[in-house]
Scaffold this motif. Structure first.
Motif, PDB file in Angstrom:
ATOM      1  N   GLU A 154      -5.153  44.963   6.272  1.00  0.00           N
ATOM      2  CA  GLU A 154      -6.506  46.947   6.065  1.00  0.00           C
ATOM      3  C   GLU A 154      -5.354  48.097   6.247  1.00  0.00           C
ATOM      4  OE1 GLU A 154      -9.348  45.438   9.178  1.00  0.00           O
ATOM      5  OE2 GLU A 154      -7.304  45.752  10.207  1.00  0.00           O
ATOM      6  N   GLU A 155      -4.218  47.464   6.739  1.00  0.00           N
ATOM      7  CA  GLU A 155      -2.994  49.155   6.011  1.00  0.00           C
ATOM      8  C   GLU A 155      -2.469  48.705   5.101  1.00  0.00           C
ATOM      9  OE1 GLU A 155      -0.199  51.560   7.804  1.00  0.00           O
ATOM     10  OE2 GLU A 155      -1.913  51.005   8.825  1.00  0.00           O
ATOM     11  N   ALA A 156      -3.041  48.082   4.464  1.00  0.00           N
ATOM     12  CA  ALA A 156      -2.529  48.178   2.271  1.00  0.00           C
ATOM     13  C   ALA A 156      -3.500  49.208   2.170  1.00  0.00           C
ATOM     14  CB  ALA A 156      -1.807  46.719   1.950  1.00  0.00           C
ATOM     15  N   VAL A 157      -4.565  48.600   2.047  1.00  0.00           N
ATOM     16  CA  VAL A 157      -5.624  49.575   2.129  1.00  0.00           C
ATOM     17  C   VAL A 157      -5.367  51.201   2.006  1.00  0.00           C
ATOM     18  CG1 VAL A 157      -8.756  49.605   1.311  1.00  0.00           C
ATOM     19  CG2 VAL A 157      -7.132  47.911   1.749  1.00  0.00           C
ATOM     20  N   ILE A 158      -5.151  51.474   3.947  1.00  0.00           N
ATOM     21  CA  ILE A 158      -5.422  52.724   4.334  1.00  0.00           C
ATOM     22  C   ILE A 158      -4.400  53.159   3.560  1.00  0.00           C
ATOM     23  CG2 ILE A 158      -4.490  53.593   6.089  1.00  0.00           C
ATOM     24  CD1 ILE A 158      -6.153  51.524   7.606  1.00  0.00           C
ATOM     25  N   ARG A 159      -3.013  53.050   3.214  1.00  0.00           N
ATOM     26  CA  ARG A 159      -1.640  53.746   2.294  1.00  0.00           C
ATOM     27  C   ARG A 159      -2.367  54.125   0.765  1.00  0.00           C
ATOM     28  NH1 ARG A 159       3.744  50.772   5.411  1.00  0.00           N
ATOM     29  NH2 ARG A 159       2.597  50.891   7.065  1.00  0.00           N
ATOM     30  N   LEU A 160      -2.712  53.141   1.198  1.00  0.00           N
ATOM     31  CA  LEU A 160      -3.456  52.797  -0.752  1.00  0.00           C
ATOM     32  C   LEU A 160      -4.423  54.520  -0.628  1.00  0.00           C
ATOM     33  CD1 LEU A 160      -3.740  52.353  -3.755  1.00  0.00           C
ATOM     34  CD2 LEU A 160      -5.353  51.142  -2.791  1.00  0.00           C
ATOM     35  N   LEU A 161      -5.312  54.332  -0.069  1.00  0.00           N
ATOM     36  CA  LEU A 161      -6.045  55.060   0.201  1.00  0.00           C
ATOM     37  C   LEU A 161      -5.688  57.249   0.257  1.00  0.00           C
ATOM     38  CD1 LEU A 161      -9.209  53.460   1.237  1.00  0.00           C
ATOM     39  CD2 LEU A 161      -8.894  54.671  -0.384  1.00  0.00           C
ATOM     40  N   ALA A 162      -4.547  56.907   0.999  1.00  0.00           N
ATOM     41  CA  ALA A 162      -3.474  57.912   1.632  1.00  0.00           C
ATOM     42  C   ALA A 162      -3.145  58.240   0.142  1.00  0.00           C
ATOM     43  CB  ALA A 162      -2.769  57.868   1.929  1.00  0.00           C
ATOM     44  N   ASP A 163      -2.551  57.284  -0.696  1.00  0.00           N
ATOM     45  CA  ASP A 163      -2.145  58.149  -2.225  1.00  0.00           C
ATOM     46  C   ASP A 163      -3.102  58.538  -2.864  1.00  0.00           C
ATOM     47  OD1 ASP A 163       0.346  56.280  -1.579  1.00  0.00           O
ATOM     48  OD2 ASP A 163      -0.360  54.838  -2.331  1.00  0.00           O
ATOM     49  N   TYR A 164      -3.784  58.756  -2.613  1.00  0.00           N
ATOM     50  CA  TYR A 164      -5.453  59.216  -2.783  1.00  0.00           C
ATOM     51  C   TYR A 164      -5.754  60.763  -3.235  1.00  0.00           C
ATOM     52  CZ  TYR A 164      -5.587  56.426  -7.100  1.00  0.00           C
ATOM     53  OH  TYR A 164      -4.797  54.899  -8.188  1.00  0.00           O
ATOM     54  N   GLY A 165      -5.276  61.130  -1.251  1.00  0.00           N
ATOM     55  CA  GLY A 165      -5.534  61.706  -0.362  1.00  0.00           C
ATOM     56  C   GLY A 165      -6.512  61.904   0.661  1.00  0.00           C
ATOM     57  N   ARG A 170      -9.552  52.256  10.613  1.00  0.00           N
ATOM     58  CA  ARG A 170     -10.424  51.593  11.187  1.00  0.00           C
ATOM     59  C   ARG A 170     -10.960  51.884  12.367  1.00  0.00           C
ATOM     60  NH1 ARG A 170      -4.759  50.490  11.689  1.00  0.00           N
ATOM     61  NH2 ARG A 170      -4.155  48.738  10.030  1.00  0.00           N
ATOM     62  N   ILE A 171     -12.885  51.019  12.293  1.00  0.00           N
ATOM     63  CA  ILE A 171     -13.107  51.329  13.612  1.00  0.00           C
ATOM     64  C   ILE A 171     -13.589  50.253  14.618  1.00  0.00           C
ATOM     65  CG2 ILE A 171     -15.553  51.828  13.668  1.00  0.00           C
ATOM     66  CD1 ILE A 171     -16.437  53.339  11.375  1.00  0.00           C
ATOM     67  N   ALA A 172     -13.047  50.462  15.949  1.00  0.00           N
ATOM     68  CA  ALA A 172     -12.572  49.818  16.768  1.00  0.00           C
ATOM     69  C   ALA A 172     -13.765  48.393  16.955  1.00  0.00           C
ATOM     70  CB  ALA A 172     -12.908  50.217  18.293  1.00  0.00           C
ATOM     71  N   GLY A 173     -13.886  46.943  16.500  1.00  0.00           N
ATOM     72  CA  GLY A 173     -15.176  45.880  16.504  1.00  0.00           C
ATOM     73  C   GLY A 173     -14.951  45.542  15.080  1.00  0.00           C
ATOM     74  N   TRP A 178     -12.230  51.922   6.384  1.00  0.00           N
ATOM     75  CA  TRP A 178     -13.327  53.525   6.616  1.00  0.00           C
ATOM     76  C   TRP A 178     -12.642  54.355   6.020  1.00  0.00           C
ATOM     77  CZ3 TRP A 178     -18.169  51.076   7.693  1.00  0.00           C
ATOM     78  CH2 TRP A 178     -18.497  49.836   8.589  1.00  0.00           C
ATOM     79  N   LEU A 179     -13.487  55.342   6.135  1.00  0.00           N
ATOM     80  CA  LEU A 179     -13.407  56.995   6.298  1.00  0.00           C
ATOM     81  C   LEU A 179     -14.634  57.105   6.816  1.00  0.00           C
ATOM     82  CD1 LEU A 179     -14.124  57.851   1.623  1.00  0.00           C
ATOM     83  CD2 LEU A 179     -12.029  57.319   3.471  1.00  0.00           C
ATOM     84  N   ASP A 180     -14.320  58.278   7.297  1.00  0.00           N
ATOM     85  CA  ASP A 180     -15.334  58.842   8.365  1.00  0.00           C
ATOM     86  C   ASP A 180     -15.072  58.485   9.715  1.00  0.00           C
ATOM     87  OD1 ASP A 180     -15.199  61.954   7.546  1.00  0.00           O
ATOM     88  OD2 ASP A 180     -17.326  61.367   8.090  1.00  0.00           O
ATOM     89  N   PRO A 188     -19.562  57.774   8.575  1.00  0.00           N
ATOM     90  CA  PRO A 188     -19.198  56.451   8.946  1.00  0.00           C
ATOM     91  C   PRO A 188     -18.853  56.311   7.711  1.00  0.00           C
ATOM     92  CG  PRO A 188     -19.758  56.190  10.999  1.00  0.00           C
ATOM     93  CD  PRO A 188     -19.986  57.344  10.272  1.00  0.00           C
ATOM     94  N   ARG A 189     -18.527  55.565   6.786  1.00  0.00           N
ATOM     95  CA  ARG A 189     -18.626  54.771   5.525  1.00  0.00           C
ATOM     96  C   ARG A 189     -17.355  53.282   4.751  1.00  0.00           C
ATOM     97  NH1 ARG A 189     -16.987  59.950   5.224  1.00  0.00           N
ATOM     98  NH2 ARG A 189     -16.215  60.842   3.180  1.00  0.00           N
ATOM     99  N   LYS A 190     -18.094  52.269   4.807  1.00  0.00           N
ATOM    100  CA  LYS A 190     -16.994  51.257   4.563  1.00  0.00           C
ATOM    101  C   LYS A 190     -16.561  51.642   3.129  1.00  0.00           C
ATOM    102  CE  LYS A 190     -16.602  46.623   6.024  1.00  0.00           C
ATOM    103  NZ  LYS A 190     -17.218  45.714   6.026  1.00  0.00           N
ATOM    104  N   ILE A 191     -15.386  51.722   2.532  1.00  0.00           N
ATOM    105  CA  ILE A 191     -14.624  51.333   1.093  1.00  0.00           C
ATOM    106  C   ILE A 191     -14.419  50.259   0.955  1.00  0.00           C
ATOM    107  CG2 ILE A 191     -12.645  52.597   1.775  1.00  0.00           C
ATOM    108  CD1 ILE A 191     -12.834  54.273  -0.738  1.00  0.00           C
TER     109      ILE A 191
END
Length: 265
Positions: A154-165, A170-173, A178-180, A188-191
């Motif tokens: 998850e963290e790798a994807v989160i950092r990748l998306l940050a590269d695109y602004g 994560r959403i608990a549980g 996710w975004l929002d 909230p929407r899953k990417i």
């Protein structure tokens, strides 16, 4: 770990990823062989994963026998398969068949197939424009902790998306990215979806990141059994298509850093 551990779409509250990778233990192998497969059918790729997992588990079995006789163990290999699939719906062992909203005729009309598989989680969709990653890793080369492993993906994807602004999290549980994602956010929407199998600390299956995915296919399922949240893609969020190779390169960079791994092609 002698029995399979199946991660599902719904998990306990996510644990944060440590700031630094766990130091490599003596004798471990942190080289990961990356294979970019392009667009491939689902079942042959599943078979490839099963074969790599079985071969790695066989090395671990030989190592136990070697240790008993005082011989030196072999290093276990690690792999990462990156690909796209033609339209396909997959249902994990904990999933509900009724979460597929198409019958056989409907599947044919949409050019899609359906498979029950041995990962955790419910139903999800794979298709063109989606980056699918299948890590076949011996977690004893990194850290034998399935929750740490999922949080690291998850963290790798989160950092990748940050590269695109894009601010993702994560959403608990709920496993995935996710975004929002903050409590109280309006949409909230899953990417990125995730579902894995782990046998004797060797992983298979993995993640599916929506890059330029046709999101209409998600309208024919209840994704991961979640009825009250949307699905999105990098293209939809940015308002433009994104080269898949560019996304692959960025994700590989973040995975190498987080796992303290050496990626080779």
């Amino acid at each position: 770990m002698e029995t399979d551990f199946l991660s599902a779409c719904v998990q306990p509250a996510p644990q944060p990823v440590p700031a630094a990778p766990v130091p490599a233990a003596v004798g471990t192998n942190r080289t990961v062989q990356v294979q970019r497969l392009g667009r491939v059918e689902y079942v042959p790729t599943w078979d490839q994963q099963e074969a790599l997992l079985a071969a790695t588990v066989a090395v671990k079995t030989r190592n136990r026998q070697a240790e008993a006789s005082g011989a030196a163990p072999e290093a276990t290999p690690n792999y990462l398969l990156l690909c796209e699939h033609p339209p396909v719906y997959t249902l994990g062992k904990s999933g509900k068949p009724e979460h597929l909203l198409l019958d056989e005729a409907g599947l044919q009309a949409h050019g899609a197939t359906f498979h029950r598989i041995n990962r955790g989680g419910d139903i999800t969709y794979h298709g063109p424009g989606q980056l699918v990653g299948y890590p076949i890793l011996d977690l004893e080369n990194f850290r034998p902790d399935i929750h740490y492993y999922l949080r690291t993906l998850e963290e790798a994807v989160i950092r990748l998306l940050a590269d695109y602004g894009l601010a993702a999290g994560r959403i608990a549980g709920l496993t995935g990215v996710w975004l929002d994602f903050e409590e109280g956010d309006p949409n909230p929407r899953k990417i990125c979806a995730m579902g894995v199998k782990c046998s004797r600390w060797v992983t298979m299956h993995g993640f599916a990141l929506n890059v330029n995915t046709d999101l209409s296919y998600f309208g024919h399922i209840v994704p991961c059994g979640i009825t009250d949240k949307a699905v999105t893609s990098l293209q939809q969020e940015l308002g433009r298509p994104v080269p898949l190779r560019e996304v692959e390169d960025g994700l590989l960079r973040h995975l190498a850093e987080l796992l303290d791994a050496h990626l080779v092609e």
